[in-house]
Design a protein around this motif. Structure first.
Motif, PDB file in Angstrom:
ATOM      1  N   GLU A 149      60.452 -78.310 -52.804  1.00  0.00           N
ATOM      2  CA  GLU A 149      59.271 -77.733 -52.247  1.00  0.00           C
ATOM      3  C   GLU A 149      59.854 -76.095 -52.466  1.00  0.00           C
ATOM      4  O   GLU A 149      60.817 -75.741 -52.781  1.00  0.00           O
ATOM      5  CB  GLU A 149      58.982 -77.855 -50.842  1.00  0.00           C
ATOM      6  CG  GLU A 149      60.225 -77.402 -50.010  1.00  0.00           C
ATOM      7  CD  GLU A 149      60.142 -77.723 -48.632  1.00  0.00           C
ATOM      8  OE1 GLU A 149      60.426 -76.988 -47.625  1.00  0.00           O
ATOM      9  OE2 GLU A 149      59.715 -78.964 -48.202  1.00  0.00           O
ATOM     10  N   ARG A 188      58.778 -72.038 -51.003  1.00  0.00           N
ATOM     11  CA  ARG A 188      58.119 -71.119 -49.945  1.00  0.00           C
ATOM     12  C   ARG A 188      57.932 -69.903 -50.218  1.00  0.00           C
ATOM     13  O   ARG A 188      58.872 -69.352 -50.915  1.00  0.00           O
ATOM     14  CB  ARG A 188      58.927 -71.411 -48.474  1.00  0.00           C
ATOM     15  CG  ARG A 188      58.875 -72.733 -47.983  1.00  0.00           C
ATOM     16  CD  ARG A 188      59.700 -72.705 -46.687  1.00  0.00           C
ATOM     17  NE  ARG A 188      59.671 -74.079 -46.133  1.00  0.00           N
ATOM     18  CZ  ARG A 188      58.910 -74.399 -45.115  1.00  0.00           C
ATOM     19  NH1 ARG A 188      57.999 -73.421 -44.520  1.00  0.00           N
ATOM     20  NH2 ARG A 188      59.071 -75.679 -44.608  1.00  0.00           N
ATOM     21  N   LYS A 208      53.600 -73.253 -48.779  1.00  0.00           N
ATOM     22  CA  LYS A 208      54.411 -74.481 -49.211  1.00  0.00           C
ATOM     23  C   LYS A 208      53.730 -75.013 -50.306  1.00  0.00           C
ATOM     24  O   LYS A 208      52.718 -75.482 -50.137  1.00  0.00           O
ATOM     25  CB  LYS A 208      54.730 -75.216 -48.103  1.00  0.00           C
ATOM     26  CG  LYS A 208      55.799 -76.532 -48.255  1.00  0.00           C
ATOM     27  CD  LYS A 208      55.927 -77.251 -47.141  1.00  0.00           C
ATOM     28  CE  LYS A 208      56.571 -78.725 -47.477  1.00  0.00           C
ATOM     29  NZ  LYS A 208      56.709 -79.616 -46.324  1.00  0.00           N
TER      30      LYS A 208
END
Length: 130
Positions: A2, A4, A13
């Protein structure tokens, strides 16, 4: 995996899942096809719209290709706070292992532009690496 990004009190995200497509017609040409599923989630307090995308695709031999343009899969989705957007696309490379990385350009409802980085993720035929 992931990624961010923070800006304008916004957190977006990006989650990535990949899979090898063994039965894809590219296999008959000695190439390797992969699908990647992306989930983009707006954890901010403002609406954001995905405007552009950029990908750098690198195969195991170091061959690089770039893909850029408006939106993803023909769409420029707007995500309200708490919303997510999911899509699946693909890449074909000349080796059983490679990588992708890039970014999305997103516009906040007040016009501020955000660049959401997408960290390097692996494209790999199962059992081709330890």
């Amino acid at each position: 995996m992931e990624t961010r990004a923070v800006g304008h009190d916004a957190i977006v995200k990006v989650e990535v899942k990949t899979r090898h497509l063994a039965e894809h017609p590219a296999a008959k040409k000695g190439q390797f096809a992969f699908a990647y599923q992306i989930t983009i989630t707006n954890h901010s307090d403002v609406k954001v719209q995905l405007i552009n995308r950029y990908w750098l695709i690198t195969d195991g031999g170091g061959k690089r290709s770039e893909v850029e343009g408006a939106g993803v899969v023909g769409k420029q989705p707007t995500l309200a706070p708490g919303d997510d957007f999911q899509y699946t696309s693909g890449a074909i490379i000349d080796t059983p292992v490679g990588t992708m990385e890039g970014y999305y350009e997103m516009e906040c409802e007040d016009g501020e532009m955000l660049r959401i980085p997408i960290e390097v993720f692996r494209l790999a035929v199962p059992n081709s690496i330890n």
